[in-house]
Write a protein that holds these residues in place. Structure first.
Motif, PDB file in Angstrom:
ATOM      1  N   ILE A   1       3.298   0.820 -10.925  1.00  0.00           N
ATOM      2  CA  ILE A   1       2.145   0.964 -10.031  1.00  0.00           C
ATOM      3  C   ILE A   1       1.055  -0.056 -10.353  1.00  0.00           C
ATOM      4  CG2 ILE A   1       0.978   2.713 -11.433  1.00  0.00           C
ATOM      5  CD1 ILE A   1       0.158   4.042  -8.757  1.00  0.00           C
ATOM      6  N   THR A   2       0.917  -0.424 -11.625  1.00  0.00           N
ATOM      7  CA  THR A   2      -0.077  -1.439 -11.993  1.00  0.00           C
ATOM      8  C   THR A   2       0.275  -2.779 -11.362  1.00  0.00           C
ATOM      9  OG1 THR A   2      -0.465  -0.324 -14.095  1.00  0.00           O
ATOM     10  CG2 THR A   2      -1.219  -2.603 -13.914  1.00  0.00           C
ATOM     11  N   ALA A   3       1.575  -3.124 -11.401  1.00  0.00           N
ATOM     12  CA  ALA A   3       2.023  -4.373 -10.793  1.00  0.00           C
ATOM     13  C   ALA A   3       1.822  -4.345  -9.286  1.00  0.00           C
ATOM     14  CB  ALA A   3       3.491  -4.615 -11.118  1.00  0.00           C
ATOM     15  N   ALA A   4       2.029  -3.178  -8.666  1.00  0.00           N
ATOM     16  CA  ALA A   4       1.846  -3.068  -7.211  1.00  0.00           C
ATOM     17  C   ALA A   4       0.374  -3.268  -6.839  1.00  0.00           C
ATOM     18  CB  ALA A   4       2.340  -1.710  -6.722  1.00  0.00           C
ATOM     19  N   PHE A   5      -0.526  -2.672  -7.613  1.00  0.00           N
ATOM     20  CA  PHE A   5      -1.956  -2.884  -7.374  1.00  0.00           C
ATOM     21  C   PHE A   5      -2.324  -4.357  -7.535  1.00  0.00           C
ATOM     22  CE2 PHE A   5      -3.026   1.731  -8.009  1.00  0.00           C
ATOM     23  CZ  PHE A   5      -3.796   1.858  -6.868  1.00  0.00           C
TER      24      PHE A   5
ATOM     25  N   GLY B   1       0.819  -1.209   0.000  1.00  0.00           N
ATOM     26  CA  GLY B   1       0.000   0.000   0.000  1.00  0.00           C
ATOM     27  C   GLY B   1       0.849   1.253   0.000  1.00  0.00           C
ATOM     28  N   GLN B   2       1.953   1.216   0.753  1.00  0.00           N
ATOM     29  CA  GLN B   2       2.856   2.364   0.761  1.00  0.00           C
ATOM     30  C   GLN B   2       3.540   2.551  -0.587  1.00  0.00           C
ATOM     31  OE1 GLN B   2       5.219   1.614   4.507  1.00  0.00           O
ATOM     32  NE2 GLN B   2       4.805   3.782   4.731  1.00  0.00           N
ATOM     33  N   VAL B   3       3.914   1.436  -1.219  1.00  0.00           N
ATOM     34  CA  VAL B   3       4.525   1.512  -2.554  1.00  0.00           C
ATOM     35  C   VAL B   3       3.563   2.176  -3.532  1.00  0.00           C
ATOM     36  CG1 VAL B   3       5.353   0.164  -4.516  1.00  0.00           C
ATOM     37  CG2 VAL B   3       6.063  -0.460  -2.198  1.00  0.00           C
ATOM     38  N   VAL B   4       2.297   1.757  -3.490  1.00  0.00           N
ATOM     39  CA  VAL B   4       1.287   2.329  -4.387  1.00  0.00           C
ATOM     40  C   VAL B   4       1.153   3.823  -4.153  1.00  0.00           C
ATOM     41  CG1 VAL B   4      -1.191   2.414  -4.848  1.00  0.00           C
ATOM     42  CG2 VAL B   4      -0.014   0.206  -4.752  1.00  0.00           C
ATOM     43  N   ARG B   5       1.050   4.205  -2.875  1.00  0.00           N
ATOM     44  CA  ARG B   5       0.883   5.633  -2.581  1.00  0.00           C
ATOM     45  C   ARG B   5       2.119   6.432  -3.002  1.00  0.00           C
ATOM     46  NH1 ARG B   5      -2.346   3.324   1.327  1.00  0.00           N
ATOM     47  NH2 ARG B   5      -0.633   2.806   2.725  1.00  0.00           N
TER      48      ARG B   5
ATOM     49  N   GLY C   1       9.218  -1.194 -14.919  1.00  0.00           N
ATOM     50  CA  GLY C   1       8.382  -0.334 -15.755  1.00  0.00           C
ATOM     51  C   GLY C   1       7.421  -1.069 -16.661  1.00  0.00           C
ATOM     52  N   VAL C   2       7.410  -2.404 -16.604  1.00  0.00           N
ATOM     53  CA  VAL C   2       6.525  -3.155 -17.486  1.00  0.00           C
ATOM     54  C   VAL C   2       5.171  -3.305 -16.837  1.00  0.00           C
ATOM     55  CG1 VAL C   2       6.187  -5.310 -18.723  1.00  0.00           C
ATOM     56  CG2 VAL C   2       8.502  -4.406 -18.413  1.00  0.00           C
TER      57      VAL C   2
ATOM     58  N   VAL D   1       1.780 -19.384  -0.071  1.00  0.00           N
ATOM     59  CA  VAL D   1       2.806 -18.369   0.195  1.00  0.00           C
ATOM     60  C   VAL D   1       3.922 -18.437  -0.841  1.00  0.00           C
ATOM     61  CG1 VAL D   1       4.463 -17.507   1.875  1.00  0.00           C
ATOM     62  CG2 VAL D   1       2.248 -18.354   2.651  1.00  0.00           C
ATOM     63  N   GLU D   2       4.311 -19.630  -1.254  1.00  0.00           N
ATOM     64  CA  GLU D   2       5.326 -19.756  -2.300  1.00  0.00           C
ATOM     65  C   GLU D   2       4.878 -19.040  -3.571  1.00  0.00           C
ATOM     66  OE1 GLU D   2       6.587 -23.686  -3.239  1.00  0.00           O
ATOM     67  OE2 GLU D   2       7.166 -24.175  -1.171  1.00  0.00           O
ATOM     68  N   ALA D   3       3.651 -19.305  -4.008  1.00  0.00           N
ATOM     69  CA  ALA D   3       3.138 -18.664  -5.224  1.00  0.00           C
ATOM     70  C   ALA D   3       3.109 -17.147  -5.079  1.00  0.00           C
ATOM     71  CB  ALA D   3       1.741 -19.198  -5.539  1.00  0.00           C
ATOM     72  N   LEU D   4       2.734 -16.681  -3.893  1.00  0.00           N
ATOM     73  CA  LEU D   4       2.677 -15.237  -3.647  1.00  0.00           C
ATOM     74  C   LEU D   4       4.068 -14.614  -3.754  1.00  0.00           C
ATOM     75  CD1 LEU D   4       1.010 -12.763  -2.732  1.00  0.00           C
ATOM     76  CD2 LEU D   4       1.502 -13.431  -0.367  1.00  0.00           C
ATOM     77  N   LEU D   5       5.072 -15.249  -3.167  1.00  0.00           N
ATOM     78  CA  LEU D   5       6.438 -14.698  -3.192  1.00  0.00           C
ATOM     79  C   LEU D   5       7.019 -14.725  -4.600  1.00  0.00           C
ATOM     80  CD1 LEU D   5       7.971 -16.124   0.115  1.00  0.00           C
ATOM     81  CD2 LEU D   5       7.066 -13.832  -0.314  1.00  0.00           C
ATOM     82  N   VAL D   6       6.756 -15.784  -5.355  1.00  0.00           N
ATOM     83  CA  VAL D   6       7.238 -15.853  -6.736  1.00  0.00           C
ATOM     84  C   VAL D   6       6.651 -14.706  -7.553  1.00  0.00           C
ATOM     85  CG1 VAL D   6       7.105 -17.184  -8.876  1.00  0.00           C
ATOM     86  CG2 VAL D   6       7.709 -18.332  -6.736  1.00  0.00           C
ATOM     87  N   GLU D   7       5.359 -14.470  -7.414  1.00  0.00           N
ATOM     88  CA  GLU D   7       4.705 -13.386  -8.156  1.00  0.00           C
ATOM     89  C   GLU D   7       5.191 -12.024  -7.685  1.00  0.00           C
ATOM     90  OE1 GLU D   7       0.485 -13.579  -8.943  1.00  0.00           O
ATOM     91  OE2 GLU D   7       0.467 -15.691  -8.374  1.00  0.00           O
ATOM     92  N   LEU D   8       5.445 -11.899  -6.390  1.00  0.00           N
ATOM     93  CA  LEU D   8       5.933 -10.624  -5.854  1.00  0.00           C
ATOM     94  C   LEU D   8       7.301 -10.282  -6.426  1.00  0.00           C
ATOM     95  CD1 LEU D   8       5.572  -8.269  -3.863  1.00  0.00           C
ATOM     96  CD2 LEU D   8       6.641  -9.701  -2.109  1.00  0.00           C
ATOM     97  N   LYS D   9       8.195 -11.262  -6.445  1.00  0.00           N
ATOM     98  CA  LYS D   9       9.534 -11.011  -6.999  1.00  0.00           C
ATOM     99  C   LYS D   9       9.448 -10.616  -8.460  1.00  0.00           C
ATOM    100  CE  LYS D   9      14.118 -13.078  -7.513  1.00  0.00           C
ATOM    101  NZ  LYS D   9      14.974 -14.256  -7.215  1.00  0.00           N
ATOM    102  N   ALA D  10       8.605 -11.323  -9.232  1.00  0.00           N
ATOM    103  CA  ALA D  10       8.466 -11.004 -10.657  1.00  0.00           C
ATOM    104  C   ALA D  10       7.866  -9.614 -10.845  1.00  0.00           C
ATOM    105  CB  ALA D  10       7.589 -12.058 -11.326  1.00  0.00           C
ATOM    106  N   ALA D  11       6.890  -9.260 -10.017  1.00  0.00           N
ATOM    107  CA  ALA D  11       6.235  -7.948 -10.153  1.00  0.00           C
ATOM    108  C   ALA D  11       7.205  -6.812  -9.848  1.00  0.00           C
ATOM    109  CB  ALA D  11       5.030  -7.876  -9.232  1.00  0.00           C
ATOM    110  N   ILE D  12       8.020  -6.982  -8.817  1.00  0.00           N
ATOM    111  CA  ILE D  12       8.958  -5.920  -8.439  1.00  0.00           C
ATOM    112  C   ILE D  12      10.071  -5.791  -9.477  1.00  0.00           C
ATOM    113  CG2 ILE D  12      10.671  -5.209  -6.734  1.00  0.00           C
ATOM    114  CD1 ILE D  12       8.907  -6.409  -4.586  1.00  0.00           C
ATOM    115  N   ARG D  13      10.580  -6.930  -9.917  1.00  0.00           N
ATOM    116  CA  ARG D  13      11.675  -6.906 -10.881  1.00  0.00           C
ATOM    117  C   ARG D  13      11.217  -6.482 -12.271  1.00  0.00           C
ATOM    118  NH1 ARG D  13      16.596  -9.171  -9.413  1.00  0.00           N
ATOM    119  NH2 ARG D  13      17.050  -8.185  -7.426  1.00  0.00           N
ATOM    120  N   ARG D  14       9.898  -6.503 -12.521  1.00  0.00           N
ATOM    121  CA  ARG D  14       9.379  -6.104 -13.817  1.00  0.00           C
ATOM    122  C   ARG D  14       9.506  -4.596 -14.003  1.00  0.00           C
ATOM    123  NH1 ARG D  14       4.447  -8.587 -13.489  1.00  0.00           N
ATOM    124  NH2 ARG D  14       5.467 -10.569 -13.936  1.00  0.00           N
TER     125      ARG D  14
END
Length: 340
Positions: free
Chosen positions: A296-300, A265-269, A338-339, A323-336
């Motif tokens: 920001i789209t990935a953060a949402f 939420g802080q990242v989005v704001r 500007g995409v 939790v594994e699936a969540l962390l995998v998606e989180l890493k991909a979203a952050i590393r993405r």
């Protein structure tokens, strides 16, 4: 373990919280006009005091010493029973600890109790919390009670997810929202209970919900360090996702998901401000840099994924896999970055 109802309310004082005033006044107006409904849908985020509101509402209806309104006098015999958690006309129904849902048999029992003659000659109240965990059959079992209610009865459904209830059930209840309080009001309330000003990020971490913030307060410093280290390790590839997912589990999993939701939420704001330098997040330089550049789209999207993970964990899903699936998606979203 069989599902059971209980007359005992949550272990809280029978006093209104400051941000409940608007909802209380709305019900007091309905009572003064003879329009108190037989079904209430009390909804709002977790941590704003829905069970507290319901407990005080029931005590106010039972009270024989209040001149007007719904505030219990605290002195009459009815208030003594409410305070002790032994009022015979109040019944709570919660999900058993060993089950994921509230079943139809327990709901039918609550409906039967609600239809009996009052033990104290006044109202009878049944409270179901959280109501969205009822099975489809359990929700259907409530409909007849709401269609043909007994006199002076009140059924209160508490939920953070009103969309999780059948539309036919929602339509038969008066909706009362308990929103998050203003930040200044929540901070002042927290400071009074903690005996000092709360850390600035505590309320943010709790999503603006004061009761959740109060629960998190004793663990706040350790949680900040643990989750910051975990995300740093995830992004740097210093640990396998399987191990990090295992580290998140146990008794504190929901609290760690609270932290992650608050962090996102802080990242989005921060991204919405359009100025990465205004992000004030925990963690090392790697986490700070990656968070400042995340799309920001990935953060949402990840905020939605955290909430979906909570719903999966309420069901029969395996926590490790969720939790594994969540962390995998989180890493991909952050590393993405500007995409989108």
């Amino acid at each position: 373990m069989a599902e059971e109802t209980t007359s005992a309310p949550p272990d809280v004082p029978l006093e209104w919280l400051p941000w409940h005033v608007g909802a209380r006044h709305r019900l007091e107006t309905a009572i003064s006009g003879g329009r108190l409904p037989h079904g209430l849908l009390l909804h709002g985020p977790d941590g704003v005091g829905k069970e507290r509101f319901a407990a005080v509402l029931a005590a106010g209806l039972f009270c024989t010493g209040r001149p007007t309104g719904l505030t219990p006098c605290g002195r009459c015999a009815e208030c003594a029973l409410s305070r002790a958690g032994t009022h015979p006309d109040l019944h709570w129904l919660r999900r058993p600890e060993d089950r994921k849902t509230i079943g139809v048999d327990a709901v039918r029992e609550s409906c039967e109790q609600l239809g009996m003659t009052s033990m104290r000659g006044g109202h009878r109240v049944a409270i179901i919390s959280p109501a969205h965990l009822m099975t489809h059959s359990a929700m259907n079992a409530l409909l007849k009670t709401l269609e043909e209610p007994a006199p002076r009865t009140l059924l209160v459904l508490l939920t953070a997810r009103p969309s999780g209830l059948l539309a036919t059930l929602r339509s038969r209840c008066q909706r009362v929202e308990l929103p998050r309080p203003a930040t200044a009001q929540a901070s002042a309330w927290l400071a009074e209970r903690l005996g000092s000003e709360p850390p600035p990020r505590l309320l943010e971490l709790a999503g603006g919900a004061p009761l959740r913030a109060l629960q998190l307060a004793p663990h706040f410093a350790g949680l900040e360090g643990q989750m910051s280290d975990l995300l740093d390790a995830l992004l740097a590839g210093r640990a396998e996702v399987t191990r990090l997912a295992a580290d998140m589990q146990g008794e504190g999993l929901q609290v760690r998901l609270d932290w992650l939701e608050g962090w996102l939420g802080q990242v989005v704001r921060g991204r919405a401000l359009g100025d990465a330098t205004r992000l004030t997040l925990p963690g090392g330089p790697l986490l700070q840099r990656e968070a400042a550049e995340v799309n920001i789209t990935a953060a949402f999207r990840m905020l939605d994924r955290v909430r979906e993970s909570r719903r999966l964990l309420e069901g029969s899903a395996a926590p490790q896999l969720v939790v594994e699936a969540l962390l995998v998606e989180l890493k991909a979203a952050i590393r993405r970055r500007g995409v989108a």
